[in-house]
Design a protein around this motif. Sequence first.
Motif, PDB file in Angstrom:
ATOM      1  N   ALA A   1       0.993  -0.995  -0.121  1.00  0.00           N
ATOM      2  CA  ALA A   1       0.005   0.005  -0.010  1.00  0.00           C
ATOM      3  C   ALA A   1       0.782   1.213   0.295  1.00  0.00           C
ATOM      4  N   VAL A   2       2.138   1.287   0.829  1.00  0.00           N
ATOM      5  CA  VAL A   2       3.010   2.234   0.634  1.00  0.00           C
ATOM      6  C   VAL A   2       3.564   2.598  -0.474  1.00  0.00           C
ATOM      7  N   ILE A   3       3.834   1.547  -1.296  1.00  0.00           N
ATOM      8  CA  ILE A   3       4.395   1.506  -2.704  1.00  0.00           C
ATOM      9  C   ILE A   3       3.650   2.117  -3.598  1.00  0.00           C
ATOM     10  N   ALA A   4       2.292   1.616  -3.745  1.00  0.00           N
ATOM     11  CA  ALA A   4       1.315   2.075  -4.607  1.00  0.00           C
ATOM     12  C   ALA A   4       1.096   3.406  -4.287  1.00  0.00           C
ATOM     13  N   GLY A   5       0.795   3.662  -3.050  1.00  0.00           N
ATOM     14  CA  GLY A   5       0.501   5.339  -2.656  1.00  0.00           C
ATOM     15  C   GLY A   5       1.649   6.248  -2.904  1.00  0.00           C
ATOM     16  N   LEU A   6       2.629   5.849  -2.595  1.00  0.00           N
ATOM     17  CA  LEU A   6       4.046   6.766  -3.090  1.00  0.00           C
ATOM     18  C   LEU A   6       4.063   6.764  -4.528  1.00  0.00           C
ATOM     19  N   SER A   7       3.853   5.612  -5.201  1.00  0.00           N
ATOM     20  CA  SER A   7       3.989   5.815  -6.751  1.00  0.00           C
ATOM     21  C   SER A   7       3.005   6.637  -7.327  1.00  0.00           C
ATOM     22  N   GLU A   8       1.644   6.955  -6.788  1.00  0.00           N
ATOM     23  CA  GLU A   8       0.709   7.773  -7.174  1.00  0.00           C
ATOM     24  C   GLU A   8       0.960   9.170  -6.626  1.00  0.00           C
ATOM     25  N   PHE A   9       1.213   9.397  -5.601  1.00  0.00           N
ATOM     26  CA  PHE A   9       1.606  10.525  -4.835  1.00  0.00           C
ATOM     27  C   PHE A   9       2.794  11.300  -5.573  1.00  0.00           C
ATOM     28  N   LEU A  10       3.820  10.524  -5.663  1.00  0.00           N
ATOM     29  CA  LEU A  10       5.029  11.127  -6.075  1.00  0.00           C
ATOM     30  C   LEU A  10       5.095  11.221  -7.581  1.00  0.00           C
ATOM     31  N   GLY A  11       4.496  10.200  -8.330  1.00  0.00           N
ATOM     32  CA  GLY A  11       4.280  10.024  -9.790  1.00  0.00           C
ATOM     33  C   GLY A  11       3.469  11.342 -10.188  1.00  0.00           C
TER      34      GLY A  11
END
Length: 184
Positions: A79-89
């Motif tokens: 969930a952290v990986i997906a959330g950071l990918s969406e947030f930072l991307g």
Amino acid sequence: MIKRDTDRSSTATRPAARRTLAPGVTAGDWGLLLLRLTFGLLMAAHGAQKLFGLFDGPGLTATGKQFAGLGYHPGKVFAVIAGLSEFLGGLGLAVGLFTPLAAAALIGVMINAMATVTWAHGLWDSDGGVEYNVAIAVVALTVAATGPGRLALDRFFPWRTGGWPEAGVALVLGGVGAAITLSL
């Protein structure tokens, strides 16, 4: 004999996207900025829903449970990986910084979403299908391919104008990241 009008101003024959309001900045640059800001900030907000529970989002604990239910273990890490990918991307695309990498992050998350959640439901989003995920991935890839425009932080870097290499980097890195995630 037909007389040709050769006294037209050069602006009359230039395409509309090339006309400028400020030196060097075109309507296309402003269009890319509008696209990047809208799309990027919406994706960043989508990631913030997962990570921080903002905008009526579930937050990290609930998102982690959802990911665990999809077979990602430990769910909270994914969930952290997906959330950071969406947030930072999303933020990267919004400001036009490291555009090929920002696009790769979003493409990777969308490939994972298609593979684990939406593929089984067909094409249309109204049926839970891949429509939304495909649209996000294509927009991200398109921005990497065209470049973020002159109104971007990337304007100082070699990848500022996009192209095949930038699109390839976004697609390959997004695909490899998704493949690694799906194999774990």
